[in-house]
Design a protein around this motif. Structure first.
Motif, PDB file in Angstrom:
ATOM      1  N   THR A  78       0.833  -1.203   0.000  1.00 32.50           N
ATOM      2  CA  THR A  78       0.000   0.000   0.000  1.00 32.50           C
ATOM      3  C   THR A  78       0.867   1.253   0.000  1.00 32.50           C
ATOM      4  O   THR A  78       0.610   2.200  -0.758  1.00 32.50           O
ATOM      5  CB  THR A  78      -0.952   0.002   1.206  1.00 32.50           C
ATOM      6  N   ALA A  79       1.907   1.262   0.827  1.00 32.64           N
ATOM      7  CA  ALA A  79       2.828   2.407   0.848  1.00 32.64           C
ATOM      8  C   ALA A  79       3.492   2.581  -0.510  1.00 32.64           C
ATOM      9  O   ALA A  79       3.648   3.706  -0.999  1.00 32.64           O
ATOM     10  CB  ALA A  79       3.885   2.214   1.936  1.00 32.64           C
ATOM     11  N   GLY A  80       3.879   1.485  -1.132  1.00 29.88           N
ATOM     12  CA  GLY A  80       4.509   1.551  -2.445  1.00 29.88           C
ATOM     13  C   GLY A  80       3.588   2.133  -3.498  1.00 29.88           C
ATOM     14  O   GLY A  80       3.979   3.011  -4.280  1.00 29.88           O
ATOM     15  N   PHE A  81       2.360   1.655  -3.540  1.00 31.28           N
ATOM     16  CA  PHE A  81       1.411   2.179  -4.529  1.00 31.28           C
ATOM     17  C   PHE A  81       1.062   3.636  -4.253  1.00 31.28           C
ATOM     18  O   PHE A  81       0.877   4.415  -5.194  1.00 31.28           O
ATOM     19  CB  PHE A  81       0.149   1.321  -4.580  1.00 31.28           C
ATOM     20  N   LEU A  82       0.987   4.022  -2.986  1.00 32.81           N
ATOM     21  CA  LEU A  82       0.725   5.429  -2.674  1.00 32.81           C
ATOM     22  C   LEU A  82       1.881   6.318  -3.109  1.00 32.81           C
ATOM     23  O   LEU A  82       1.674   7.438  -3.596  1.00 32.81           O
ATOM     24  CB  LEU A  82       0.435   5.602  -1.184  1.00 32.81           C
ATOM     25  N   GLY A  83       3.115   5.840  -2.933  1.00 26.29           N
ATOM     26  CA  GLY A  83       4.279   6.601  -3.387  1.00 26.29           C
ATOM     27  C   GLY A  83       4.270   6.776  -4.899  1.00 26.29           C
ATOM     28  O   GLY A  83       4.544   7.867  -5.414  1.00 26.29           O
ATOM     29  N   ILE A  84       3.938   5.709  -5.610  1.00 28.65           N
ATOM     30  CA  ILE A  84       3.876   5.781  -7.074  1.00 28.65           C
ATOM     31  C   ILE A  84       2.720   6.679  -7.520  1.00 28.65           C
ATOM     32  O   ILE A  84       2.855   7.474  -8.451  1.00 28.65           O
ATOM     33  CB  ILE A  84       3.765   4.365  -7.667  1.00 28.65           C
ATOM     34  N   LYS A  85       1.591   6.581  -6.829  1.00 28.64           N
ATOM     35  CA  LYS A  85       0.442   7.435  -7.151  1.00 28.64           C
ATOM     36  C   LYS A  85       0.759   8.907  -6.844  1.00 28.64           C
ATOM     37  O   LYS A  85       0.329   9.807  -7.568  1.00 28.64           O
ATOM     38  CB  LYS A  85      -0.784   6.984  -6.365  1.00 28.64           C
ATOM     39  N   ALA A  86       1.517   9.158  -5.784  1.00 26.92           N
ATOM     40  CA  ALA A  86       1.931  10.528  -5.457  1.00 26.92           C
ATOM     41  C   ALA A  86       2.817  11.093  -6.561  1.00 26.92           C
ATOM     42  O   ALA A  86       2.714  12.277  -6.903  1.00 26.92           O
ATOM     43  CB  ALA A  86       2.663  10.557  -4.116  1.00 26.92           C
ATOM     44  N   GLU A  87       3.666  10.255  -7.121  1.00 27.11           N
ATOM     45  CA  GLU A  87       4.503  10.683  -8.249  1.00 27.11           C
ATOM     46  C   GLU A  87       3.628  11.102  -9.430  1.00 27.11           C
ATOM     47  O   GLU A  87       3.877  12.118 -10.081  1.00 27.11           O
ATOM     48  CB  GLU A  87       5.436   9.551  -8.672  1.00 27.11           C
ATOM     49  N   GLY A  88       2.577  10.326  -9.694  1.00 31.71           N
ATOM     50  CA  GLY A  88       1.648  10.663 -10.768  1.00 31.71           C
ATOM     51  C   GLY A  88       0.933  11.976 -10.516  1.00 31.71           C
ATOM     52  O   GLY A  88       0.756  12.797 -11.428  1.00 31.71           O
ATOM     53  N   ALA A  89       0.515  12.190  -9.267  1.00 33.57           N
ATOM     54  CA  ALA A  89      -0.154  13.451  -8.918  1.00 33.57           C
ATOM     55  C   ALA A  89       0.806  14.626  -9.065  1.00 33.57           C
ATOM     56  O   ALA A  89       0.414  15.706  -9.513  1.00 33.57           O
ATOM     57  CB  ALA A  89      -0.696  13.374  -7.495  1.00 33.57           C
ATOM     58  N   GLN A  90       2.052  14.413  -8.687  1.00 33.83           N
ATOM     59  CA  GLN A  90       3.055  15.465  -8.809  1.00 33.83           C
ATOM     60  C   GLN A  90       3.303  15.803 -10.281  1.00 33.83           C
ATOM     61  O   GLN A  90       3.461  16.967 -10.638  1.00 33.83           O
ATOM     62  CB  GLN A  90       4.357  15.002  -8.163  1.00 33.83           C
ATOM     63  N   ASN A  91       3.308  14.804 -11.136  1.00 39.31           N
ATOM     64  CA  ASN A  91       3.568  15.025 -12.561  1.00 39.31           C
ATOM     65  C   ASN A  91       2.423  15.731 -13.273  1.00 39.31           C
ATOM     66  O   ASN A  91       2.613  16.237 -14.379  1.00 39.31           O
ATOM     67  CB  ASN A  91       3.875  13.695 -13.264  1.00 39.31           C
TER      68      ASN A  91
END
Length: 160
Positions: A20-33
């Protein structure tokens, strides 16, 4: 001796936290982009993303909780230096996976903190690019889960 059913639940819970932490980190990257970016070599001007900040904070929290639980529930089989050198293969694997979990959590947590902090400011900022830190931290969360499970399994097996 640890009950196998309890051990399986602990492993699944720790892995679920890390994934879950991993997917949230990757999703945060998407939101940042998705925010506006102007990039020139290593320098970047961008609008911070509140969603990336929130997702990064939750990812950091979940990684810390998973790491603490993995270490507390596994016991410290690697703490005694005498038993480690003379210990069984399980004890030595436990020590190795224990060290890897700490290295991975340090690097992954650092990447998540850098990426999250870059999205904390309330207005646009310019500086060195913090691109991909959130996704690198997210991937390391998943790798941390694998080594945490390895540590739990080898630590509990060395108790037998």
């Amino acid at each position: 001796m640890v009950n196998k059913g309890v051990g399986a639940v602990v492993c699944i819970f720790i892995m679920a936290l890390d994934i879950t932490a991993g997917f949230l980190g990757i999703k945060a990257e998407g939101a940042q982009n998705q925010e506006k970016h102007l990039r020139l070599w290593l320098f970047e001007c961008k609008e911070p993303s509140q969603e990336a900040f929130r997702l990064g904070c939750v990812a950091i929290l979940l990684l810390i909780v998973a790491h603490v639980l993995a270490n507390l529930l596994s016991g410290c089989t690697a703490c005694s230096q005498d038993q480690t050198h003379k210990g069984s293969l399980w004890r030595q694997l436990s020590l190795l996976s224990f060290i890897f979990t700490w290295v991975i959590v340090a690097v992954g947590l650092g990447a998540l903190v850098i990426g999250t902090k870059a999205n904390h400011k309330s207005n646009a900022s310019c500086g060195l690019s913090h691109h991909h830190f959130l996704s690198i931290g997210g991937i390391l969360c998943i790798v941390h889960g694998i080594f945490s499970i390895l540590y739990y399994v080898t630590a509990t097996a060395s108790l037998d």
